[in-house]
Scaffold this motif. Structure first.
Motif, PDB file in Angstrom:
ATOM      1  N   ILE A 182       0.744  -1.169   0.067  1.00 45.52           N
ATOM      2  CA  ILE A 182      -0.013  -0.056   0.007  1.00 45.52           C
ATOM      3  C   ILE A 182       0.820   1.152  -0.021  1.00 45.52           C
ATOM      4  CG2 ILE A 182      -1.590   1.307   1.292  1.00 45.52           C
ATOM      5  CD1 ILE A 182      -2.654  -1.324   2.601  1.00 45.52           C
ATOM      6  N   SER A 183       0.877   1.961  -1.064  1.00 50.76           N
ATOM      7  CA  SER A 183       1.934   2.989  -1.352  1.00 50.76           C
ATOM      8  C   SER A 183       1.138   4.392  -0.808  1.00 50.76           C
ATOM      9  CB  SER A 183       2.330   3.171  -2.905  1.00 50.76           C
ATOM     10  OG  SER A 183       1.210   3.430  -3.638  1.00 50.76           O
ATOM     11  N   VAL A 184       1.911   5.367  -0.323  1.00 48.41           N
ATOM     12  CA  VAL A 184       1.034   6.416   0.118  1.00 48.41           C
ATOM     13  C   VAL A 184       0.903   7.223  -1.060  1.00 48.41           C
ATOM     14  CG1 VAL A 184       3.513   7.783   0.265  1.00 48.41           C
ATOM     15  CG2 VAL A 184       1.371   8.466   1.729  1.00 48.41           C
ATOM     16  N   GLN A 185       1.565   7.086  -2.196  1.00 44.50           N
ATOM     17  CA  GLN A 185       1.331   7.929  -3.389  1.00 44.50           C
ATOM     18  C   GLN A 185      -0.063   7.516  -3.989  1.00 44.50           C
ATOM     19  OE1 GLN A 185       3.949   6.363  -2.865  1.00 44.50           O
ATOM     20  NE2 GLN A 185       5.657   7.912  -2.737  1.00 44.50           N
ATOM     21  N   SER A 186      -0.341   6.000  -3.875  1.00 40.57           N
ATOM     22  CA  SER A 186      -1.723   5.651  -4.488  1.00 40.57           C
ATOM     23  C   SER A 186      -2.832   6.124  -3.440  1.00 40.57           C
ATOM     24  CB  SER A 186      -1.750   4.274  -4.517  1.00 40.57           C
ATOM     25  OG  SER A 186      -0.720   3.607  -5.514  1.00 40.57           O
ATOM     26  N   VAL A 187      -2.599   6.286  -2.346  1.00 43.56           N
ATOM     27  CA  VAL A 187      -3.662   6.600  -1.367  1.00 43.56           C
ATOM     28  C   VAL A 187      -3.865   8.047  -1.615  1.00 43.56           C
ATOM     29  CG1 VAL A 187      -4.309   7.091   1.143  1.00 43.56           C
ATOM     30  CG2 VAL A 187      -3.221   4.877   0.365  1.00 43.56           C
ATOM     31  N   GLY A 188      -2.712   8.897  -1.823  1.00 42.75           N
ATOM     32  CA  GLY A 188      -3.092  10.273  -2.051  1.00 42.75           C
ATOM     33  C   GLY A 188      -3.720  10.372  -3.376  1.00 42.75           C
ATOM     34  N   ALA A 189      -3.426   9.714  -4.498  1.00 44.63           N
ATOM     35  CA  ALA A 189      -4.262   9.886  -5.794  1.00 44.63           C
ATOM     36  C   ALA A 189      -5.485   9.697  -5.611  1.00 44.63           C
ATOM     37  CB  ALA A 189      -3.437   8.800  -6.586  1.00 44.63           C
ATOM     38  N   ILE A 190      -6.000   8.580  -4.947  1.00 38.33           N
ATOM     39  CA  ILE A 190      -7.376   8.270  -4.571  1.00 38.33           C
ATOM     40  C   ILE A 190      -8.124   9.549  -3.998  1.00 38.33           C
ATOM     41  CG2 ILE A 190      -9.208   6.781  -3.656  1.00 38.33           C
ATOM     42  CD1 ILE A 190      -7.113   4.499  -3.657  1.00 38.33           C
ATOM     43  N   GLN A 191      -7.363  10.214  -2.892  1.00 37.53           N
ATOM     44  CA  GLN A 191      -7.943  11.339  -2.286  1.00 37.53           C
ATOM     45  C   GLN A 191      -8.092  12.490  -3.267  1.00 37.53           C
ATOM     46  OE1 GLN A 191      -9.179  11.025   0.361  1.00 37.53           O
ATOM     47  NE2 GLN A 191      -7.980  10.565   2.181  1.00 37.53           N
ATOM     48  N   ARG A 192      -7.131  12.587  -4.143  1.00 35.32           N
ATOM     49  CA  ARG A 192      -7.147  13.659  -4.910  1.00 35.32           C
ATOM     50  C   ARG A 192      -8.437  13.478  -5.934  1.00 35.32           C
ATOM     51  NH1 ARG A 192      -1.660  13.231  -4.967  1.00 35.32           N
ATOM     52  NH2 ARG A 192      -1.570  11.955  -6.751  1.00 35.32           N
ATOM     53  N   ARG A 193      -8.751  12.309  -6.359  1.00 33.96           N
ATOM     54  CA  ARG A 193      -9.707  11.952  -7.187  1.00 33.96           C
ATOM     55  C   ARG A 193     -11.355  12.293  -6.620  1.00 33.96           C
ATOM     56  NH1 ARG A 193      -8.763  11.207 -12.796  1.00 33.96           N
ATOM     57  NH2 ARG A 193      -6.795   9.999 -12.862  1.00 33.96           N
ATOM     58  N   LEU A 194     -11.158  11.746  -5.110  1.00 33.03           N
ATOM     59  CA  LEU A 194     -12.242  12.202  -4.522  1.00 33.03           C
ATOM     60  C   LEU A 194     -12.650  13.557  -4.256  1.00 33.03           C
ATOM     61  CD1 LEU A 194     -11.972   9.589  -1.622  1.00 33.03           C
ATOM     62  CD2 LEU A 194     -13.618   9.652  -3.176  1.00 33.03           C
ATOM     63  N   LEU A 195     -11.349  14.521  -3.880  1.00 31.41           N
ATOM     64  CA  LEU A 195     -11.658  16.055  -4.204  1.00 31.41           C
ATOM     65  C   LEU A 195     -12.287  16.414  -5.387  1.00 31.41           C
ATOM     66  CD1 LEU A 195     -11.119  18.448  -2.421  1.00 31.41           C
ATOM     67  CD2 LEU A 195      -8.927  18.518  -3.390  1.00 31.41           C
TER      68      LEU A 195
END
Length: 513
Positions: A182-195
């Motif tokens: 679980i990479s922090v970059q992938s988690v951050g990318a999902i959060q940006r999509r949600l935004l």
């Protein structure tokens, strides 16, 4: 036909009257044709026909024109004469103007009752499609949903999912051992999509009260089926959100409705306008899901009708399941268009009276070639058909008229207010607060222990009373001669010379034995 929907036809210039038999209406259908050829009017008259037969209808109003279903047509309408003439041509003897029971819905809650679902109900597959996630990001989203189930974290709205993803990111080291990287970059990318989704107004579709499917399957007091109209003119600015929502609604119908086999008429007819949006760049897993739903949902008594410009927009496996067809004109301007036209013509049961391919190319506005399922579900011979005129108003109603229909609905009180019960966001927030309080308490306890240790070293008692120097440290006295000698001998014995002496003495003792 008593148990059917009149589509059109009849008269010397056209073949037999075309009826859509309600017994086979759940075998799905297709309405296709180029822009401006009459697809919207066909959709309108089909909705009228189903409603009149006591079948509830769901449709999306992409251009705003279908809101006219809530108001009767009028003799003052500029096409009144043309409609009356058309009705006479096709033998529509009981043609009259009429309004139909309509309920307006809107994902944004502006032009109809709010439509909501929960994040958990939509699921990771559709949300991944909505957010256009990569395979790795979709994997992380699946992990998040799995953890929500295991940890008892209800996922109701976007802030629940956002909070859960933060928790996943903070605990990724432990979670990676169990679920994979679980990479922090992938988690951050999902959060940006949600935004981005939130900024587009998409957050409003997630929450409670969630849509109760029973509210879309009601009958009016006079026995006619309710026509549910989803305001989609604004929604079409986010085509992926539009397609994902409609697919979710189909999936919910498939999962919740009981099996009914082949009923005499459908329990609900679902019109999927701009159907090509569902399949554009769709992953195979999603297309497979649509095919599964289309194949099996008919046994739940639901008929699905796809409306699109070209039959080629629909995957072949799904197109083969659409038994009732209304094909408006196709324009063959390119080689691809000509190929699509030929393929469309080949899907019909031939009529020796005319060339199907030529008819599809030549039919005018309001005309179509049609084929409806007949006895035992056999496709009918293709017919050139003049579509019957609508009984309701052609074109949109005013904003004031729409507001009156919404205000008169008894569903307003049920869906107007948003509920915000305790869910993942609040649970994780409380857990974080408890952890912070526990950490603060542990830190305070550690500081207290350190202070006590300092006090001890500074000759303080645990009670806090200061001990005087005279009692804390006894006065030194001069050692006696014997004590001094003993200390000196001990000191020497601990040195190098002393250790050698001891080893020599002990060695001699062992040798003597």
């Amino acid at each position: 036909m008593e148990n059917g929907v009149f589509v059109g036809g009849g008269g010397p210039e056209y073949g037999e009257k075309q009826w859509l038999d309600l017994k086979y209406a759940n075998r799905h259908g297709l309405v296709a044709g180029a822009t401006g050829t009459g697809k919207t009017v066909t959709l309108q008259i089909l909705a009228e026909g189903f409603s009149a037969q006591g079948v509830p209808v769901f449709l999306s109003d992409v251009k705003g024109d279908l809101s006219g279903l809530a108001r009767p047509g009028s003799e003052a309408f500029k096409l009144h004469g043309a409609f009356t003439e058309r009705a006479g041509k096709i033998g529509f003897d009981d043609y009259a103007y009429s309004a139909f029971p309509a309920t307006f819905w809107d994902l944004f809650g502006q032009e109809g009752h709010p439509v909501r679902t929960t994040v958990a109900e939509m699921g990771p597959l559709l949300i991944s499609r909505l957010l256009e996630l990569s395979e790795a990001q979709e994997g992380i989203l699946n992990i998040a949903f799995r953890l929500a189930d295991e940890e008892g974290l209800p996922l109701l709205d976007l802030k629940d999912l956002q909070a859960l993803l933060v928790w996943v990111g903070e605990n990724r080291a432990d979670l990676s051992l169990r679920y994979g990287n679980i990479s922090v970059q992938s988690v951050g990318a999902i959060q940006r999509r949600l935004l981005v989704l939130e900024n587009q107004g998409g957050a409003g579709i997630f929450g409670e009260p969630a849509l109760d499917l029973a509210d879309m399957m009601r009958l009016a007091p006079d026995g006619r089926g309710q026509i549910n109209i989803l305001a989609a003119s604004t929604l079409m600015a986010s085509p992926r959100l539009y397609a994902t929502f409609l697919l979710w609604l189909l999936s919910e119908l498939f999962e919740e409705l009981p099996e009914v086999g082949d009923p005499d008429k459908p329990r609900l007819v679902f019109f999927f306008d701009e159907a090509h949006l569902l399949f554009d760049d769709a992953p195979k897993a999603l297309v497979d899901k649509v095919e599964q739903v289309a194949r099996l949902i008919r046994s739940k008594g639901v008929g699905v009708y796809f409306i699109t410009q070209n039959p080629d927009d629909i995957p072949e496996d799904i197109l083969g399941q659409l038994g009732n067809r209304v094909q408006h004109a196709l324009r063959a301007f390119t080689a691809r268009d000509r190929k699509a036209l030929k393929l469309a013509a080949e899907t019909y049961r031939e009529n020796p009276a005319f060339d199907t391919e030529a008819a599809i190319r030549e039919v005018g506005v309001g005309e179509a070639v049609t084929s409806m399922l007949e006895k035992k579900g056999v496709p009918g011979v293709v017919q050139r058909t003049l579509i019957r005129p609508p009984s309701s108003q052609l074109g949109p109603i005013s904003a004031e008229e729409r507001a009156q229909v919404i205000a008169a609905s008894d569903l307003g009180a049920k869906y107007a207010q948003t509920l915000d019960r305790r869910s993942a966001h609040e649970i994780l927030r409380d857990r974080a607060a408890q952890a912070a309080a526990a950490a603060e308490e542990a830190e305070a306890r550690e500081e207290e222990l350190e202070a006590q240790e300092r006090e001890y070293k500074a000759a303080r008692r645990y009670t806090g009373g200061r001990v005087s120097r005279s009692t804390a440290r006894p006065l030194r006295r001069e050692p006696s001669f014997g004590e001094a000698m003993t200390k000196m001998v001990a000191k020497e014995l601990t040195g190098t010379t002393g250790r050698r002496l001891v080893r020599g003495i002990l060695g001699g003792l062992f040798k003597a034995r």
